[in-house]
Design a protein around this motif. Structure first.
Motif, short mmCIF file in Angstrom:
data_model
loop_
_atom_site.label_atom_id
_atom_site.label_comp_id
_atom_site.label_asym_id
_atom_site.label_seq_id
_atom_site.Cartn_x
_atom_site.Cartn_y
_atom_site.Cartn_z
N LYS A 1 -2.44 10.05 -4.82
CA LYS A 1 -3.60 10.23 -5.69
C LYS A 1 -4.29 8.91 -6.04
N GLN A 2 -3.62 7.77 -5.80
CA GLN A 2 -4.22 6.47 -6.09
C GLN A 2 -5.07 5.95 -4.93
N LEU A 3 -4.97 6.57 -3.78
CA LEU A 3 -5.62 6.03 -2.59
C LEU A 3 -7.14 6.10 -2.67
N ARG A 4 -7.67 7.10 -3.37
CA ARG A 4 -9.12 7.19 -3.51
C ARG A 4 -9.67 5.96 -4.25
N LEU B 1 0.83 -1.21 0.00
CA LEU B 1 0.00 0.00 0.00
C LEU B 1 0.86 1.26 0.00
N ARG B 2 1.95 1.22 0.75
CA ARG B 2 2.79 2.41 0.89
C ARG B 2 3.61 2.70 -0.37
N LEU C 1 -10.26 5.56 6.63
CA LEU C 1 -9.41 5.67 7.82
C LEU C 1 -8.42 4.51 7.87
N THR C 2 -8.89 3.30 7.59
CA THR C 2 -8.00 2.13 7.57
C THR C 2 -6.91 2.30 6.53
N THR C 3 -7.29 2.73 5.35
CA THR C 3 -6.33 2.95 4.27
C THR C 3 -5.28 3.98 4.69
#
Length: 641
Positions: free
Chosen positions: A25-28, A19-20, A58-60
């Motif tokens: 901008k990809q998190l959405r 994830l990191r 929040l988890t993300t």
């Protein structure tokens, strides 16, 4: 029930380390895919839905910003952790949730290094997080503890006890208040996000620290006045004065679904030497799935459902009523003629049936929140003032108030009525929610009367009997789920305290059943009769006081006695063995066997499989009897089949 969603970005993420690697901008897109995956999963498995949907972003953000698992992430209650499980190497097993041999519906230490602390009861996260944080501080090792608390958990006193002690953790402890119900201070768009970023920024914290050092050069009065002014100003803007008084630096409120707001605040907090810090995040339970948004209570815990329509698969309609509804409706009817009756629940009005009572008697129904200790002592005060309080609490949650049961109720011999729901095994919710211990821990207490309902008709009688019992504390237990289908009585019967009933007469074998295993005892009796073994079946009704007269008579006239209970060791079987010892029957060649829940914490599974594992089905009872008859030695044994 559901088709799998298209999740191209989520498919590249197996652990938070993956994830990191993503761009902010990809998190959405990732969060949207994570939400879709969770909806699809719970649609297939059933389980807790609304709380998990509310913490997707929040988890993300937490896993993106903090270095989990070195930074310890502790989820309060744990039912909001399904997105967390998907992001922490368990996606390939996520559709085994709450199934035998599958993933737990809560956090569990043995399941993953990303679950540093198991949780299924509420309001433990800050205390546990404080332990992790202080341990790291004392050892001089890196790593923060992040406690996510919400979904009503802040209504429990334990959370505030921990916060009052949290200053020792320094900047190692971060508490995230997931405010998903009635916001303490609702976010106001860009302004609140800006303020949160500002008060968590290194520049602000550095300036605040410098100002504090300068202020200390002045007189104590001036220093104190400056501190108060700063606290008051920030508290007026952000609503954080309460948490400041408890020793936390408060940041918020911020929109928990806006990743552009969450990420910079979490980064500021991660890098801060200020602490402990509380971040106030406002989320919407059920976010992103319209049926859950519109009915958060009904979509808190769900059966399997169709994702498109939201319709839950609750099996065929009709059938026997749920035990909690039988209790609630019976109590409401009794209160029509008895103004002294009132009902108390601890954040479980529908789960305990108190909602039925509240509809008819709204001024006499009390939901005390997740505060079982307070609820029990509140009931004790009501009883001391002449009311007839019914404290309706799940067996597993009543454990949290044992000191109050002993000290505030039993020692004072106050007539508090305990309606103990979810007594016995609970299937998919597993060990943390099983009502295994209430008979054992209550039957040790002087002055207590303890009943167990074999069916829904007996529950009606026991509710009425409890209402009429004014000479001391009384408890009655009943299981999760629907009744057996027996007809409900028009008029409840007042049971004689400490008296059981013979439901089937025999001469060689006696099965002493307490509570819900009566039907299995009757099936076992049929099988034993088919083998030529005349069998008596007794429904004891009372675990305390025992029906000494009936039990002693059966001991003197039968060759084998088997006790059957859906409770832990130390309950009915132990008390029957004590009675046999006290009466000198252990020297008469009597064979006594006790069937009960095994001395383990049983994992989640289907109820039938749990009963098989526990040895509490008809075949197990028969096998126990046959082994006892083949036993050559005299005396008494407490043995499992």
């Amino acid at each position: 029930m559901t088709s799998r969603p298209d999740t191209p970005l989520l498919d590249t993420v197996d652990t938070p380390a993956d994830l990191r690697k993503l761009e902010p901008k990809q998190l959405r897109q990732l969060a949207d895919e994570l939400r879709a995956e969770m909806i699809s999963t719970v649609g297939s498995t059933g389980g807790h839905l609304g709380s998990g949907l509310g913490v997707v972003e929040l988890t993300t953000a937490i896993h993106y910003v903090f270095n989990t698992p070195e930074d310890r992430l502790i989820w309060d209650v744990g039912h909001q952790a399904y997105p967390h499980k998907i992001l922490t190497g368990r996606r390939d097993r996520i559709r085994t949730l709450r199934q035998g041999g599958g993933l737990s519906g809560f956090t569990k230490r043995s399941e993953s290094e990303y679950d540093p602390f198991g949780a299924a009861h509420s309001s433990t996260s800050i205390s546990a997080g404080l332990g992790f944080a202080v341990a790291n501080k004392l050892a001089g090792t890196p790593g923060k503890a992040i406690a996510v608390i919400g979904d009503g958990a802040m209504s429990a006193g334990m959370a505030y006890e921990a916060m009052n002690n949290a200053e020792q953790a320094g900047n190692r402890l971060v508490v995230i208040l997931n405010d998903n119900d009635m916001s303490i201070a609702p976010p106001v768009g860009g302004l609140s996000a800006y303020l949160a970023r500002m008060v968590s920024s290194s520049e602000y914290l550095g300036l605040r620290s410098l100002a504090s050092k300068v202020a200390r050069k002045f007189s104590r009065r001036v220093h104190t006045s400056l501190e108060k002014a700063e606290e008051f100003t920030r508290g007026m803007v952000t609503g954080g004065t309460l948490f400041e008084e408890l020793g936390f630096y408060y940041v918020g409120p911020i929109d928990g679904h806006n990743l552009d707001h969450l990420i910079p605040v979490l980064e500021n907090v991660r890098d801060s030497d200020q602490g402990p810090i509380l971040i106030h995040v406002v989320t919407q339970k059920g976010k992103g799935y319209a049926p859950a948004e519109e009915s958060a209570d009904k979509y808190h815990g769900v059966a399997k459902f169709d994702v498109v329509s939201g319709k839950q698969d609750k099996g065929p309609g009709g059938g026997p009523p749920a035990y909690q509804n039988v209790f609630g409706e019976t109590l409401a009817k009794l209160a029509n003629d008895d103004p002294l009756i009132c009902a108390i629940t601890a954040a479980m009005p529908s789960g305990t049936g108190v909602d039925k009572f509240a509809q008819a008697h709204p001024t006499k129904a009390f939901d005390v929140g997740i505060a079982e200790q307070h609820g029990v002592t509140f009931a004790a005060g009501l009883a001391a003032q002449g009311m007839r309080p019914f404290c309706a609490i799940y067996s597993t949650f009543l454990q949290r108030a044992f000191d109050q049961v002993v000290h505030d109720v039993a020692i004072q011999n106050l007539p508090v009525r305990f309606a103990i729901d979810r007594a016995g095994l609970v299937g998919a919710d597993g060990a943390t929610h099983a009502g295994s211990f209430d008979i054992t821990y209550l039957a040790t207490l002087p002055n207590f009367v303890i009943m167990a309902a074999a069916d829904e008709a007996e529950l009606v009688h026991m509710t009425y009997t409890a209402a009429m019992h004014d000479t001391g504390p009384i408890a009655f237990r009943y299981p999760r789920g629907n009744g057996t289908g027996v007809a409900l009585p028009e008029t409840p019967e007042l049971l004689k305290i400490g008296k059981g009933r013979i439901v089937r007469d025999g001469s060689k074998i006696a099965l002493l059943s307490l509570g819900t295993r009566l039907a299995e005892s009757l099936k076992a009796a049929d099988q034993l009769e088919a083998k030529g073994l005349s069998t008596t079946v007794a429904d004891l009704r009372f675990a305390k006081p025992l029906d000494h007269e009936m039990i002693e008579r059966l001991m003197r006239t039968h060759e084998v006695i088997v006790t059957v209970e859906e409770g832990a060791i130390g309950g009915l079987g132990a008390h029957v063995l004590t009675l046999a010892s006290d009466k000198g029957l252990t020297d008469a060649g009597l064979k006594i066997r006790t069937l009960r829940l095994p001395d383990i914490f049983q994992d989640h599974d289907t109820p039938d499989r749990q009963y098989d594992e526990a040895g509490l089905n008809a075949d197990n009872i028969v096998d126990t009897v046959l082994k006892a008859l083949r036993h050559n030695s005299a005396g008494v044994e407490e043995a499992r089949a």
